[in-house]
Scaffold this motif. Structure first.
Motif, PDB file in Angstrom:
ATOM      1  N   UNK A   1       2.486 -15.918  -4.540  1.00  0.00           N
ATOM      2  CA  UNK A   1       2.497 -15.192  -3.137  1.00  0.00           C
ATOM      3  C   UNK A   1       2.392 -13.662  -3.282  1.00  0.00           C
ATOM      4  N   UNK A   2       3.264 -13.131  -4.066  1.00  0.00           N
ATOM      5  CA  UNK A   2       3.408 -11.790  -4.298  1.00  0.00           C
ATOM      6  C   UNK A   2       2.214 -11.192  -4.684  1.00  0.00           C
ATOM      7  N   UNK A   3       1.534 -11.879  -5.740  1.00  0.00           N
ATOM      8  CA  UNK A   3       0.407 -11.317  -6.412  1.00  0.00           C
ATOM      9  C   UNK A   3      -0.914 -11.514  -5.510  1.00  0.00           C
ATOM     10  N   UNK A   4      -0.871 -12.378  -4.595  1.00  0.00           N
ATOM     11  CA  UNK A   4      -1.843 -12.377  -3.424  1.00  0.00           C
ATOM     12  C   UNK A   4      -1.669 -11.320  -2.553  1.00  0.00           C
ATOM     13  N   UNK A   5      -0.584 -10.791  -2.282  1.00  0.00           N
ATOM     14  CA  UNK A   5      -0.461  -9.644  -1.312  1.00  0.00           C
ATOM     15  C   UNK A   5      -0.706  -8.424  -1.973  1.00  0.00           C
ATOM     16  N   UNK A   6      -0.451  -8.435  -3.454  1.00  0.00           N
ATOM     17  CA  UNK A   6      -0.916  -7.065  -4.256  1.00  0.00           C
ATOM     18  C   UNK A   6      -2.251  -7.169  -4.322  1.00  0.00           C
ATOM     19  N   UNK A   7      -3.152  -8.273  -4.448  1.00  0.00           N
ATOM     20  CA  UNK A   7      -4.476  -7.968  -4.168  1.00  0.00           C
ATOM     21  C   UNK A   7      -5.041  -7.944  -2.820  1.00  0.00           C
ATOM     22  N   UNK A   8      -4.381  -8.321  -2.066  1.00  0.00           N
ATOM     23  CA  UNK A   8      -4.580  -7.872  -0.507  1.00  0.00           C
ATOM     24  C   UNK A   8      -4.743  -6.460  -0.223  1.00  0.00           C
ATOM     25  N   UNK A   9      -3.491  -5.622  -0.872  1.00  0.00           N
ATOM     26  CA  UNK A   9      -3.543  -4.353  -0.580  1.00  0.00           C
ATOM     27  C   UNK A   9      -4.612  -3.523  -1.258  1.00  0.00           C
ATOM     28  N   UNK A  10      -4.974  -4.096  -2.702  1.00  0.00           N
ATOM     29  CA  UNK A  10      -5.949  -3.389  -3.670  1.00  0.00           C
ATOM     30  C   UNK A  10      -7.224  -3.463  -3.050  1.00  0.00           C
ATOM     31  N   UNK A  11      -7.412  -4.667  -2.316  1.00  0.00           N
ATOM     32  CA  UNK A  11      -8.901  -4.700  -2.053  1.00  0.00           C
ATOM     33  C   UNK A  11      -9.028  -4.051  -0.491  1.00  0.00           C
ATOM     34  N   UNK A  12      -8.115  -4.675   0.390  1.00  0.00           N
ATOM     35  CA  UNK A  12      -8.347  -4.298   1.735  1.00  0.00           C
ATOM     36  C   UNK A  12      -7.735  -2.982   2.256  1.00  0.00           C
ATOM     37  N   UNK A  13      -6.909  -2.345   1.443  1.00  0.00           N
ATOM     38  CA  UNK A  13      -6.126  -0.998   1.764  1.00  0.00           C
ATOM     39  C   UNK A  13      -5.986  -0.186   0.356  1.00  0.00           C
ATOM     40  N   UNK A  14      -7.064   0.199  -0.201  1.00  0.00           N
ATOM     41  CA  UNK A  14      -7.163   0.724  -1.607  1.00  0.00           C
ATOM     42  C   UNK A  14      -6.676   2.439  -1.237  1.00  0.00           C
ATOM     43  N   UNK A  15      -6.737   2.756  -0.197  1.00  0.00           N
ATOM     44  CA  UNK A  15      -6.231   4.460  -0.154  1.00  0.00           C
ATOM     45  C   UNK A  15      -4.683   4.420  -0.166  1.00  0.00           C
ATOM     46  N   UNK A  16      -4.014   3.164   0.545  1.00  0.00           N
ATOM     47  CA  UNK A  16      -2.558   3.153   0.694  1.00  0.00           C
ATOM     48  C   UNK A  16      -2.069   2.275  -0.350  1.00  0.00           C
ATOM     49  N   UNK A  17      -2.844   1.842  -1.365  1.00  0.00           N
ATOM     50  CA  UNK A  17      -2.223   0.934  -2.202  1.00  0.00           C
ATOM     51  C   UNK A  17      -1.238   1.504  -3.127  1.00  0.00           C
ATOM     52  N   UNK A  18      -1.391   2.591  -3.721  1.00  0.00           N
ATOM     53  CA  UNK A  18      -0.459   3.349  -4.525  1.00  0.00           C
ATOM     54  C   UNK A  18       0.901   3.709  -3.950  1.00  0.00           C
ATOM     55  N   UNK A  19       0.702   3.832  -2.486  1.00  0.00           N
ATOM     56  CA  UNK A  19       1.889   4.381  -1.776  1.00  0.00           C
ATOM     57  C   UNK A  19       2.952   3.016  -1.522  1.00  0.00           C
ATOM     58  N   UNK A  20       2.016   2.106  -1.010  1.00  0.00           N
ATOM     59  CA  UNK A  20       2.732   0.718  -0.470  1.00  0.00           C
ATOM     60  C   UNK A  20       3.437   0.174  -1.689  1.00  0.00           C
ATOM     61  N   UNK A  21       2.424  -0.102  -2.582  1.00  0.00           N
ATOM     62  CA  UNK A  21       2.842  -0.892  -4.055  1.00  0.00           C
ATOM     63  C   UNK A  21       3.347   0.019  -4.747  1.00  0.00           C
ATOM     64  N   UNK A  22       4.330   0.667  -4.662  1.00  0.00           N
ATOM     65  CA  UNK A  22       4.983   1.635  -5.680  1.00  0.00           C
ATOM     66  C   UNK A  22       5.584   0.961  -6.619  1.00  0.00           C
TER      67      UNK A  22
END
Length: 328
Positions: free
Chosen positions: A127-148
């Protein structure tokens, strides 16, 4: 029914607690024990090798080690190694001889707890990995900030903690019941459905609570994964370039494949209690022994960065042996 006969034939004052259980193992394997022993031994060794290489590849590559996706993959490889080690060695021991099928009461408690701890932790990790992929694809500009890095470590630790709590609840509900005999476990591992059949008490309430607990966890995690991939699919369709769509699809396809392989068998076992022992055993072996073997190959073969890093790790061993001085 064994538990009913035990409850009706034995009075509370004459009950003798069970101190040892006998795992019947997998059906249809006793005719050719040597063949199945070699098969499961090969399966176990390949699982250890594949997941160990995956874990070493992630740990030895500083770039992969810093990326959340591969950090979670390292946790998954370790979980798969442990899950296979909980079940397969006991299957091998049972194929060697009758003495290998015996397990103490305490050992059965530990096995059931560890089995559900690893399975539920892996469920939460997907489930966490799915959330990680969601951030990477849907919110790429915020990915490095949110998924620190800190967030990644907290999420990984949360999966282990939540899985442990869930397993404690399952083990407590199962073994708070009295077990007075028989002690023949019609399975290859101490698991909840087969253990409840041996309890010398009414298990109706236990079955409802346990199935509701497991169902809530599995359904909740699977629903979150489905929602994540619904957003991911919508985002992929909006990508105009073919290269962008291929990248988005490749970064999610491996995880989606593992999710389908993981969630199917447990749903079959726990939502179809009337199914046969043979079918349950075959399905359970698939997600406890075969899926841990397939996971590293699926991620490695579908990921260019993993294949590149794996080649570097494999090439470093010969170089290290050549550079080490030979003393005479």
């Amino acid at each position: 029914h064994t538990s009913r006969s035990c409850r009706t034939q034995m009075k509370p004052g004459n009950q003798t607690p069970v101190t040892e259980f006998i795992l019947e193992g997998l059906p249809n394997t006793r005719e050719l024990p040597s063949l199945f022993f070699l098969l499961f031994l090969l399966l176990y060794l390949l699982t250890l090798m594949g997941n160990t290489l995956t874990l070493l590849t992630v740990l030895c590559n500083s770039r992969l080690h810093a990326l959340p996706m591969y950090c979670f993959l390292g946790h998954l490889a370790f979980l798969d190694t442990c899950l296979s080690s909980v079940t397969v060695p006991k299957i091998l021991a049972g194929l060697v001889g009758p003495s290998g099928r015996a397990i103490s009461f305490g050992g059965c408690v530990v096995q059931l707890y560890t089995f559900h701890f690893l399975c539920s932790t892996e469920c939460f990790l997907y489930t966490v990995m799915a959330y990680d992929r969601f951030l990477a694809v849907c919110q790429p500009l915020r990915y490095s900030v949110v998924m620190s890095r800190k967030t990644c470590l907290w999420l990984a630790a949360g999966t282990w903690l939540t899985g442990s709590i869930h397993a404690v609840i399952q083990a407590f509900l199962t073994f708070r019941l009295p077990y007075c005999g028989p002690n023949q476990v019609e399975y290859f591992v101490c698991d909840i459905p087969t253990m409840l059949k041996l309890a010398c008490a009414d298990t109706a309430a236990n079955q409802v609570v346990i199935l509701a607990n497991i169902g809530a966890v599995v359904a909740g995690c699977f629903l979150l994964i489905c929602v994540s991939y619904a957003y991911i699919a919508s985002a992929i369709l909006k990508i105009r370039t073919i290269q962008g769509r291929q990248w988005a699809f490749s970064t999610c396809s491996a995880h989606l494949t593992l999710v389908l392989l993981y969630y199917g068998p447990p749903v079959f076992i726990y939502l179809h209690p009337s199914s046969s022992q043979a079918s349950d055993g075959a399905v359970a072996v698939f997600y406890t022994a075969v899926t841990p073997l397939l996971n590293p190959f699926i991620y490695t073969l579908r990921n260019k960065e993993m294949k590149k890093a794996l080649r570097k790790v494999c090439n470093s061993f010969p170089e290290a042996s050549k550079s080490s001085p030979v003393r005479t």
